[in-house]
Design a protein around this motif. Structure first.
Motif, PDB file in Angstrom:
ATOM      1  N   TYR A 223       1.046  -1.109   0.139  1.00 49.67           N
ATOM      2  CA  TYR A 223       0.015   0.014   0.182  1.00 49.67           C
ATOM      3  C   TYR A 223       0.919   1.105  -0.020  1.00 49.67           C
ATOM      4  O   TYR A 223       1.909   1.413   0.895  1.00 49.67           O
ATOM      5  CB  TYR A 223      -1.106   0.073   1.094  1.00 49.67           C
ATOM      6  N   THR A 282     -11.559  -7.199   2.527  1.00 49.38           N
ATOM      7  CA  THR A 282     -11.521  -5.997   1.485  1.00 49.38           C
ATOM      8  C   THR A 282     -10.118  -5.685   1.649  1.00 49.38           C
ATOM      9  O   THR A 282      -9.475  -5.365   0.587  1.00 49.38           O
ATOM     10  CB  THR A 282     -12.357  -5.012   1.967  1.00 49.38           C
ATOM     11  N   ALA A 283      -9.453  -5.363   2.765  1.00 51.86           N
ATOM     12  CA  ALA A 283      -8.270  -4.716   3.105  1.00 51.86           C
ATOM     13  C   ALA A 283      -7.074  -6.114   2.625  1.00 51.86           C
ATOM     14  O   ALA A 283      -6.264  -5.391   2.025  1.00 51.86           O
ATOM     15  CB  ALA A 283      -8.171  -4.576   4.501  1.00 51.86           C
ATOM     16  N   THR A 285      -7.207  -8.225   0.551  1.00 51.35           N
ATOM     17  CA  THR A 285      -6.999  -8.452  -0.941  1.00 51.35           C
ATOM     18  C   THR A 285      -6.446  -7.143  -1.431  1.00 51.35           C
ATOM     19  O   THR A 285      -5.599  -7.410  -2.447  1.00 51.35           O
ATOM     20  CB  THR A 285      -8.489  -8.450  -1.772  1.00 51.35           C
ATOM     21  N   ARG A 286      -6.671  -5.956  -1.114  1.00 51.05           N
ATOM     22  CA  ARG A 286      -6.230  -4.900  -1.651  1.00 51.05           C
ATOM     23  C   ARG A 286      -4.774  -4.928  -1.191  1.00 51.05           C
ATOM     24  O   ARG A 286      -4.117  -4.107  -2.117  1.00 51.05           O
ATOM     25  CB  ARG A 286      -6.838  -3.473  -0.895  1.00 51.05           C
ATOM     26  N   ARG A 363     -15.512 -10.177  -3.388  1.00 52.40           N
ATOM     27  CA  ARG A 363     -14.372  -9.491  -3.397  1.00 52.40           C
ATOM     28  C   ARG A 363     -13.257 -10.644  -3.543  1.00 52.40           C
ATOM     29  O   ARG A 363     -12.277 -10.294  -4.352  1.00 52.40           O
ATOM     30  CB  ARG A 363     -13.844  -8.647  -2.237  1.00 52.40           C
ATOM     31  N   ALA A 367     -10.808 -10.787  -6.911  1.00 48.78           N
ATOM     32  CA  ALA A 367      -9.193 -10.716  -6.683  1.00 48.78           C
ATOM     33  C   ALA A 367      -8.559 -11.884  -7.584  1.00 48.78           C
ATOM     34  O   ALA A 367      -7.422 -12.106  -7.332  1.00 48.78           O
ATOM     35  CB  ALA A 367      -8.889 -11.090  -5.312  1.00 48.78           C
ATOM     36  N   ASN A 579      -9.954   0.637   5.446  1.00 49.32           N
ATOM     37  CA  ASN A 579     -10.803   0.668   4.194  1.00 49.32           C
ATOM     38  C   ASN A 579     -11.221   2.049   3.931  1.00 49.32           C
ATOM     39  O   ASN A 579     -11.487   2.232   2.623  1.00 49.32           O
ATOM     40  CB  ASN A 579     -12.092  -0.067   4.403  1.00 49.32           C
ATOM     41  N   ILE A 582      -8.291   3.184   1.760  1.00 50.19           N
ATOM     42  CA  ILE A 582      -8.195   2.635   0.437  1.00 50.19           C
ATOM     43  C   ILE A 582      -9.366   3.209  -0.419  1.00 50.19           C
ATOM     44  O   ILE A 582      -9.003   3.664  -1.634  1.00 50.19           O
ATOM     45  CB  ILE A 582      -8.513   0.904   0.569  1.00 50.19           C
ATOM     46  N   THR A 583     -10.688   3.473  -0.042  1.00 51.58           N
ATOM     47  CA  THR A 583     -11.701   3.946  -0.650  1.00 51.58           C
ATOM     48  C   THR A 583     -11.285   5.499  -1.093  1.00 51.58           C
ATOM     49  O   THR A 583     -11.606   5.664  -2.219  1.00 51.58           O
ATOM     50  CB  THR A 583     -12.923   4.208   0.309  1.00 51.58           C
ATOM     51  N   GLU A 586      -8.671   5.156  -3.852  1.00 54.25           N
ATOM     52  CA  GLU A 586      -8.901   4.574  -5.327  1.00 54.25           C
ATOM     53  C   GLU A 586      -9.996   5.697  -5.796  1.00 54.25           C
ATOM     54  O   GLU A 586      -9.852   5.475  -7.073  1.00 54.25           O
ATOM     55  CB  GLU A 586      -9.878   3.293  -5.065  1.00 54.25           C
TER      56      GLU A 586
END
Length: 596
Positions: A223, A282-283, A285-286, A363, A367, A579, A582-583, A586
């Motif tokens: 990240y 969610t986290a 996979t990101r 998700r 992925a 998250n 991330i949001t 993105e």
């Protein structure tokens, strides 16, 4: 030693862990919480909840001191530097991991290194009553004294730490540091099995190996967006709460830390909520963390099948249905009870769990993974069940005693069917999506007709009320509403439930509890989703600054004092931070720009 009550501010605690259990260490060096052998076990050291008889591991200078501390970069190994008038020394605390993962026993290692001058330390290892259920005693063995308490065996080992027996069930010692000196205090424990007594040299090397293991994990973490340090620290905090033997994630490391200073709202969060797992996937996979993602998804599916056919709100870390609630005759943190093990919400109907399950699976597929045939059929059955269940009242996300047609629960059912249609279109679950799509659209129509208030300019708490609920903010990222109605709802929520950057959970909560950390992050995420990016970033900046000195969050924050309340560290708080970051990243990423 032993004069400190243990009732320090919750902001004082740092957390360390090994994939099996978690220890909480106060800024004064006291280990005030450590369940053995597993996180959900009765705590052997629980001064956090029982100042007099809970038990603790103490390590601190004899003379007055000041403290600075940090995590070793990229790890969950905590370093505390004590400074006194006569010198300074650094304590490195780790729950030691092995060559191939977590150790078969609990091993907390405390390495004390002299920095300058001399510092005289005292230490005490004093197991407690396991929440008022047992009495520790010392056994003398051919390999030295061990402490036994209700099936748990504790031993103290070390390097130049000068131990001596103290009372019926404790061991203490003292030593003095000098520049470049090294001392070691090691506490090992097991339950209902033999106990390995480690060599001091192996433990010392084990601390360094544990640091290397954490750094290896952190190197896999990907990240490079805004608030990168806070995001990585939150990811490491979440890793502490992943129960490595099953892949489940605990909602928090503790039980019974109060949500209110008047007491009453004290629950055990050492269980795995489907909701938290959905946000975790969610986290994960990101961040490109494939192993944890697959382990979490596999645990969830295996657990649902084992405890079916219905879908439950949460499960034990071992993947079983939770039992009842037991109340313990101990005073609680700052005397605020009750102290309980167990959580009554397991018997509730919470419709939002359908949305959580399908969010996990969508998700996971997006992925780059493929569902097996049995899972596809099981999900098709859950989608069919959602088509009927959404019309029922439930207890809502907040696990309230009254059943209502909660708005966020209906939105969760909408999300479940929307994702079911998506998975069917991707060929991952069998059958026709025609009914799911029709029922999804019927849910939206029902919400718009029954759960929107023109007068409030907001989605309301539940059908038939004008009260508000911050959990509807989750359904800006879910895609239910990223338009004017959600934007107006954000404003209404912040006007009624806001306290600076923070938010209470729902109308009336101000008189019952502190602000809920996650809700404030959800507001920042929702702001980004409705296009109010500058406001989202400004709010996020404020919220990131409210962590404690080592980057951790509890469940709640007092709006005035900014003190922590509720269980700690709280997965949902850290998941909301991650998250939301991330949001925002993105939604604001420039075309062509890549994160590392």
């Amino acid at each position: 030693m032993g004069v400190r009550t243990g009732e320090v501010d919750l902001r004082s605690y740092g957390a360390i862990g090994d994939g099996r259990t978690v220890a909480l260490i106060a800024a004064d060096g006291g280990v005030d919480w450590l369940p053995v052998p597993n996180l959900a076990s009765p705590p052997v050291f629980a001064r956090l909840l029982d100042a007099e008889n809970g038990g603790a591991i103490e390590l601190a200078p004899v003379e007055p001191f000041t403290v600075t501390r940090r995590y070793v970069q990229g790890t969950n190994v905590l370093q505390t530097t004590f400074e006194t008038a006569s010198g300074a020394a650094t304590v490195t605390d780790a729950l030691v991991t092995g060559i191939a993962g977590r150790l078969p026993w609990v091993e907390i290692a405390r390495r004390i290194e002299g920095v300058r001058g001399s510092v005289r330390f005292r230490w005490l290892v004093e197991p407690g009553s396991r929440l008022g259920t047992a009495s520790p005693w010392i056994d003398e063995t051919t390999h030295g004294p061990v402490i036994r308490v209700d099936g748990v065996t504790i031993a103290v080992r070390g390097l130049d730490h000068r131990p001596r027996r103290s009372g019926r069930g404790s061991i203490r010692g003292s030593f003095t540091t000098s520049r470049d000196s090294r001392h070691l205090l090691t506490i090992v424990g097991s339950a209902d099995e033999p106990l390995h007594l480690p060599d001091a040299g192996n433990v010392d090397r084990g601390i360094d190996r544990t640091i290397d293991n954490w750094r290896l994990w952190s190197r896999e973490f990907s990240y490079g967006g805004p608030w990168a340090d806070a995001v990585q620290r939150s990811a490491l905090a979440l890793k502490l709460l992943i129960f490595s033997s099953t892949g489940a994630i605990a909602a928090a490391a503790t039980t019974s830390l109060p949500e209110s200073l008047v007491g009453g709202k004290n629950w055990d969060y050492r269980f795995a909520w489907v909701r938290d797992l959905a946000y975790t996937v969610t986290a994960l996979t990101r961040f490109g963390l494939r192993e944890e993602t697959h382990a979490a998804v596999s645990w969830l599916l295996r657990t649902i099948r084992s405890n079916g056919p219905g879908l439950h709100v949460f499960y034990t870390l071992e993947g079983e249905l939770p039992g009842g609630v037991q109340t313990h005759d101990v005073p609680g943190w700052k005397g605020i009870g009750p102290v309980v093990t167990g959580n009554p919400a397991g018997e509730q109907l919470q419709l939002g769990v359908y949305g959580d399950l399908f969010d996990v699976m969508r998700r996971y597929v997006e992925a780059g993974n493929v569902l097996d045939a049995d899972t596809g059929r099981m999900l098709a059955g859950v989608a069919d069940a959602t088509c009927d269940a959404w019309q029922s009242k439930d207890h809502g996300m907040w696990e309230l005693p009254d059943t209502q047609h909660y708005t966020s629960s209906k939105m969760g059912c909408w999300s479940a069917l929307d994702n079911a249609v998506r998975l069917c279109d991707l060929g991952q679950i069998p059958g026709s999506a025609t009914r799911w799509a029709a029922e999804r659209d019927a849910i939206r129509e029902w919400i718009e007709e029954n759960c929107w208030s023109d007068e409030r300019g907001a989605y309301v708490f539940y059908a038939g009320t004008d009260e508000l609920d911050a959990s509807v903010l989750l359904h800006a990222p879910s895609g239910f509403d990223r338009g004017e109605r959600m934007s107006s709802t954000i404003d209404a929520l912040r006007a009624e439930l806001g306290a600076g950057p923070l938010l209470y959970r729902y109308s009336g909560a101000q008189s019952e509890e502190a602000t809920f950390v996650s809700c404030a992050f959800w507001a920042a995420s929702a702001l980004a989703c409705v296009g109010r990016t500058d406001e989202a970033v400004a709010l996020m900046d404020e919220l990131v600054g409210l962590a404690n000195d080592v980057g951790l969050y509890a469940e709640m924050i007092d709006a005035d004092s900014k003190d922590f309340l509720g269980n700690f560290p709280q997965a949902l708080s850290h998941l909301a931070l991650v998250n939301t970051a991330i949001t925002i990243e993105e939604l604001t990423r420039k075309p062509g720009r890549r994160t590392r």
